[in-house]
Design a protein around this motif. Structure first.
Motif, PDB file in Angstrom:
ATOM      1  N   GLY A  86      -0.778  -0.525  -2.171  1.00 28.72           N
ATOM      2  CA  GLY A  86      -0.217   0.749  -1.756  1.00 28.72           C
ATOM      3  C   GLY A  86       0.307   0.665  -0.342  1.00 28.72           C
ATOM      4  N   SER A  87      -0.060   1.643   0.479  1.00 27.31           N
ATOM      5  CA  SER A  87       0.361   1.637   1.890  1.00 27.31           C
ATOM      6  C   SER A  87      -0.550   0.775   2.752  1.00 27.31           C
ATOM      7  N   THR A 105       3.636  -0.669  -0.921  1.00 24.13           N
ATOM      8  CA  THR A 105       4.577  -0.024  -0.010  1.00 24.13           C
ATOM      9  C   THR A 105       4.269  -0.386   1.449  1.00 24.13           C
ATOM     10  N   GLY A 106       3.147  -1.056   1.687  1.00 23.70           N
ATOM     11  CA  GLY A 106       2.790  -1.512   3.023  1.00 23.70           C
ATOM     12  C   GLY A 106       3.184  -2.961   3.232  1.00 23.70           C
ATOM     13  N   LEU A 107       2.579  -3.603   4.213  1.00 26.94           N
ATOM     14  CA  LEU A 107       2.872  -4.984   4.568  1.00 26.94           C
ATOM     15  C   LEU A 107       2.051  -5.954   3.724  1.00 26.94           C
ATOM     16  N   VAL A 108       2.703  -7.022   3.236  1.00 26.97           N
ATOM     17  CA  VAL A 108       2.009  -8.162   2.651  1.00 26.97           C
ATOM     18  C   VAL A 108       2.254  -9.346   3.581  1.00 26.97           C
ATOM     19  N   SER A 144       9.192  -8.688  -4.784  1.00 22.23           N
ATOM     20  CA  SER A 144       8.716  -7.478  -4.114  1.00 22.23           C
ATOM     21  C   SER A 144       9.496  -6.302  -4.665  1.00 22.23           C
ATOM     22  N   SER A 145       8.819  -5.434  -5.413  1.00 22.52           N
ATOM     23  CA  SER A 145       9.506  -4.416  -6.203  1.00 22.52           C
ATOM     24  C   SER A 145       9.664  -3.078  -5.481  1.00 22.52           C
ATOM     25  N   MET A 146       9.011  -2.903  -4.334  1.00 21.19           N
ATOM     26  CA  MET A 146       9.051  -1.624  -3.624  1.00 21.19           C
ATOM     27  C   MET A 146       9.957  -1.724  -2.397  1.00 21.19           C
ATOM     28  N   SER A 152      10.202   0.177   0.073  1.00 29.02           N
ATOM     29  CA  SER A 152       9.520   0.544   1.315  1.00 29.02           C
ATOM     30  C   SER A 152       8.480  -0.485   1.742  1.00 29.02           C
ATOM     31  N   GLY A 153       8.211  -1.479   0.903  1.00 26.62           N
ATOM     32  CA  GLY A 153       7.240  -2.503   1.240  1.00 26.62           C
ATOM     33  C   GLY A 153       7.862  -3.597   2.090  1.00 26.62           C
ATOM     34  N   SER A 154       7.060  -4.222   2.953  1.00 27.67           N
ATOM     35  CA  SER A 154       7.545  -5.316   3.786  1.00 27.67           C
ATOM     36  C   SER A 154       6.704  -6.568   3.539  1.00 27.67           C
ATOM     37  N   THR A 155       7.327  -7.723   3.759  1.00 27.34           N
ATOM     38  CA  THR A 155       6.679  -9.003   3.511  1.00 27.34           C
ATOM     39  C   THR A 155       6.873  -9.904   4.720  1.00 27.34           C
TER      40      THR A 155
END
Length: 211
Positions: free
Chosen positions: A146-147, A172-175, A189-191, A193-196
């Protein structure tokens, strides 16, 4: 050794398991359900041997493994509702072709492995931390924090079956991959708003899905 051949109904109570030295194995052959009061860990593992959940596990809080010498294996799906305590494993964990859903965070301090088939980990918006290595066992992995932040401090190896994405990120958060990543297939990465973040080299074989 400790063995439960059939189901274990927790009756909304907490359970502590101590099977002693490395030769002591605790096996739950049937489903484990209704664990935990909702305050503190639903299941506490203080063994130095293997604790093997061969079926589904459900409870009202997290699972706590306190001994770095003890290992835990999950062969069935795990569903933990939102109490006040997350799940923390001091020793190695084997996620064996199953899905995990829990709250208040998931921390694996020991080495982690995947096996048998695809694994899905969902922390329902809380942090996920793998503090050591993760051997994918040639299986696909899906992560949804999630976030919350998902952090992989150690190397990821043998990720992916070669069919589809080796790693799917639904957060939706950082990985944050802090070490090397090696797999047979891409990273999806499907979102939006998510960052990697990749802090080391990534090597993905030319099979499966691209990144």
């Amino acid at each position: 050794n400790i063995r439960f051949f059939s189901t274990l109904a927790g009756g909304n109570s907490d359970l502590t398991i101590a099977a002693g030295t490395a030769a002591g194995t605790t096996t739950f052959s049937g489903a484990v359900s209704g664990m935990g009061t909702g305050t503190g860990a639903a299941i506490t593992l203080v063994s130095t041997g293997l604790v093997d959940f061969q079926n589904t596990v459900s409870g009202a809080n997290g699972i706590l493994s306190t001994n770095a010498l003890g290992s835990t294996k999950f062969q069935g799906d795990v569903a933990l509702t939102n109490g006040d305590t997350g799940s923390t494993f001091a020793g190695p964990v084997n996620f064996d072709g199953m899905s995990w859903s829990g709250f208040d965070g998931l921390t694996v301090t020991g080495a982690a492995t995947l096996s048998t088939s695809a694994v899905s980990l969902n922390s329902n918006g809380e942090a996920i931390l793998f503090a050591s290595t993760l051997d994918g066992g040639s299986q696909n992995l899906s992560i949804d924090s999630g976030s919350g932040t998902a952090t992989f401090q150690g190397a990821l190896t043998n990720m992916g079956t070669g069919s589809g994405a080796a790693i799917t990120l639904a957060s939706t958060g950082l990985v944050d991959f802090q070490s090397t990543v090696i797999g047979a297939g891409g990273i999806d990465s499907s979102m939006a708003s998510g960052s990697t973040k990749f802090q080391d080299s990534v090597t993905l074989a030319s099979s499966g899905t691209g990144s």
